[in-house]
Design a protein around this motif. Structure first.
Motif, PDB file in Angstrom:
ATOM      1  N   UNK A 264       0.829  -1.202   0.000  1.00 54.14           N
ATOM      2  CA  UNK A 264       0.000   0.000   0.000  1.00 54.14           C
ATOM      3  C   UNK A 264       0.863   1.252   0.000  1.00 54.14           C
ATOM      4  N   UNK A 265       1.895   1.265   0.826  1.00 55.55           N
ATOM      5  CA  UNK A 265       2.801   2.414   0.852  1.00 55.55           C
ATOM      6  C   UNK A 265       3.448   2.634  -0.514  1.00 55.55           C
ATOM      7  N   UNK A 266       3.870   1.541  -1.135  1.00 57.81           N
ATOM      8  CA  UNK A 266       4.517   1.645  -2.442  1.00 57.81           C
ATOM      9  C   UNK A 266       3.532   2.116  -3.505  1.00 57.81           C
ATOM     10  N   UNK A 267       2.299   1.579  -3.470  1.00 54.34           N
ATOM     11  CA  UNK A 267       1.268   2.014  -4.426  1.00 54.34           C
ATOM     12  C   UNK A 267       1.043   3.521  -4.324  1.00 54.34           C
ATOM     13  N   UNK A 268       0.912   4.014  -3.091  1.00 53.47           N
ATOM     14  CA  UNK A 268       0.645   5.441  -2.874  1.00 53.47           C
ATOM     15  C   UNK A 268       1.837   6.271  -3.307  1.00 53.47           C
ATOM     16  N   UNK A 269       3.048   5.829  -2.975  1.00 51.81           N
ATOM     17  CA  UNK A 269       4.253   6.575  -3.338  1.00 51.81           C
ATOM     18  C   UNK A 269       4.399   6.651  -4.856  1.00 51.81           C
ATOM     19  N   UNK A 278       2.819  11.355   2.673  1.00 50.98           N
ATOM     20  CA  UNK A 278       2.790  12.086   3.942  1.00 50.98           C
ATOM     21  C   UNK A 278       1.368  12.465   4.334  1.00 50.98           C
ATOM     22  N   UNK A 279       0.528  12.738   3.349  1.00 47.63           N
ATOM     23  CA  UNK A 279      -0.834  13.178   3.628  1.00 47.63           C
ATOM     24  C   UNK A 279      -1.695  12.078   4.231  1.00 47.63           C
ATOM     25  N   UNK A 280      -1.340  10.826   3.987  1.00 44.98           N
ATOM     26  CA  UNK A 280      -2.148   9.725   4.518  1.00 44.98           C
ATOM     27  C   UNK A 280      -1.409   8.949   5.605  1.00 44.98           C
ATOM     28  N   UNK A 281      -0.202   9.411   5.962  1.00 45.61           N
ATOM     29  CA  UNK A 281       0.586   8.720   6.983  1.00 45.61           C
ATOM     30  C   UNK A 281      -0.079   8.885   8.350  1.00 45.61           C
ATOM     31  N   UNK A 282       0.073   7.880   9.244  1.00 47.75           N
ATOM     32  CA  UNK A 282       0.752   6.604   8.992  1.00 47.75           C
ATOM     33  C   UNK A 282      -0.148   5.635   8.219  1.00 47.75           C
TER      34      UNK A 282
END
Length: 303
Positions: A264-269, A278-282
């Motif tokens: 998910x992190x990679x998809x968003x990045x 950063x806007x959806x972290x964590x």
């Protein structure tokens, strides 16, 4: 297409589903299918990694034969180097993996690595999730570029690293950080005798210096000869024991959830860059969450 149709539709249905996912990754029906498949894991996912020429494809042929003899169904994702002109897979599955096209218990999909440096293709995650809901074993063969193959740990339950005697692989790639990745190490071409023994000794030495935390799992180093079908039962047995180890320690579901969080992190990045992340972290996933559904939610917020 829904998951039930995919599960009953055989190879043709899977081929259509993969084509649809690649063409329309954000379509609501794609998100539903991937989410349903993600929540219905069945297969043991095995990653095979190692440098070019180590014999990964020969090994996979032998493993498929062993699993099919045991009546286990097998899905294979073979990640190949890319053609500079077509951007498609340069080698292709049919030239390297010898499977019976009439065998409904085996499905092989070749994918192009393109510009990805982690040893995997961009579609690998989605394909693995679909196949994981269909087969008993899903086997992922990385592109074979050595030091940049560490992404395989993000999709596989069990990672197998292959070393070739006399090539220096056992030291070079262990120094590159690969020692912290595999759950099983295979010294291929064991018929080379003394060279294979030296490679196995080097691997044992390198592993003893690694700081990998395997949660009580002792990494087996096995000498095999895929051409002679030597050691295949031991390899399959070691894979089965590792899966049992994960289940007995209640690590399998948690490991897969952690992997999905990384996806998910990679998809968003990839889609929205570091600022979008950063806007959806964590970024977190509950046990009932699907990374594909969460990505759709995030996309609606950020677009």
């Amino acid at each position: 297409m829904d998951l039930k149709t995919l599960q009953t539709g055989g190879k043709a249905a899977l081929a259509r589903a993969l084509a649809h996912v690649e063409a329309k990754p954000d379509a609501p029906e794609t998100v539903r299918l991937l989410s349903d498949a993600y929540k219905a894991p069945r297969a043991h996912v095995v990653g095979i990694t190692g440098p070019p020429g180590v014999g990964k494809s020969t090994l996979i042929n032998a493993l498929i034969a062993g699993w099919r003899a045991d009546r286990r169904t097998v899905g294979v994702i073979a990640v190949d180097p890319s053609s500079r002109k077509s951007k498609g897979a340069l080698l292709g599955d049919r030239t390297r993996l010898q499977t019976d096209p009439e065998d409904t218990g085996v499905y092989v999909r070749s994918m192009a690595a393109r510009d990805r440096l982690g040893g995997l293709a961009g579609l690998t995650v989605a394909a693995m999730v679909l196949m994981r809901a269909l087969f008993d074993v899903v086997l992922i063969e990385t592109v074979g570029v050595g030091q940049s193959e560490t992404d395989v740990v993000r999709v596989a339950d069990t990672v197998v690293f292959c070393v070739q005697p006399g090539s220096g692989d056992s030291l070079q790639f262990m120094k590159a950080g690969i020692a912290e990745i595999p759950h099983i190490v295979l010294v291929t071409k064991a018929d080379m005798g003394a060279a294979a023994e030296r490679a196995a000794a080097d691997v044992h030495g390198a592993l003893s210096l690694a700081e990998a935390d395997m949660e009580g799992w002792e990494i087996p180093v096995l000498q095999i000869s895929s051409m002679r079908k030597q050691g295949m039962d031991e390899v399959i047995g070691a894979m089965d024991r590792h899966l049992t180890h994960l289940r007995d320690r209640h690590m399998l579901a948690e490991t897969r959830r952690a992997q999905a969080t990384e996806w998910l992190e990679e998809f968003i990045r990839e889609r929205f860059g570091r600022e979008g992340l950063k806007k959806v972290a964590p970024v977190t996933l509950d046990a009932a969450d699907s990374p594909f559904a969460r990505l759709a939610e995030v996309s609606e917020r950020l677009v």
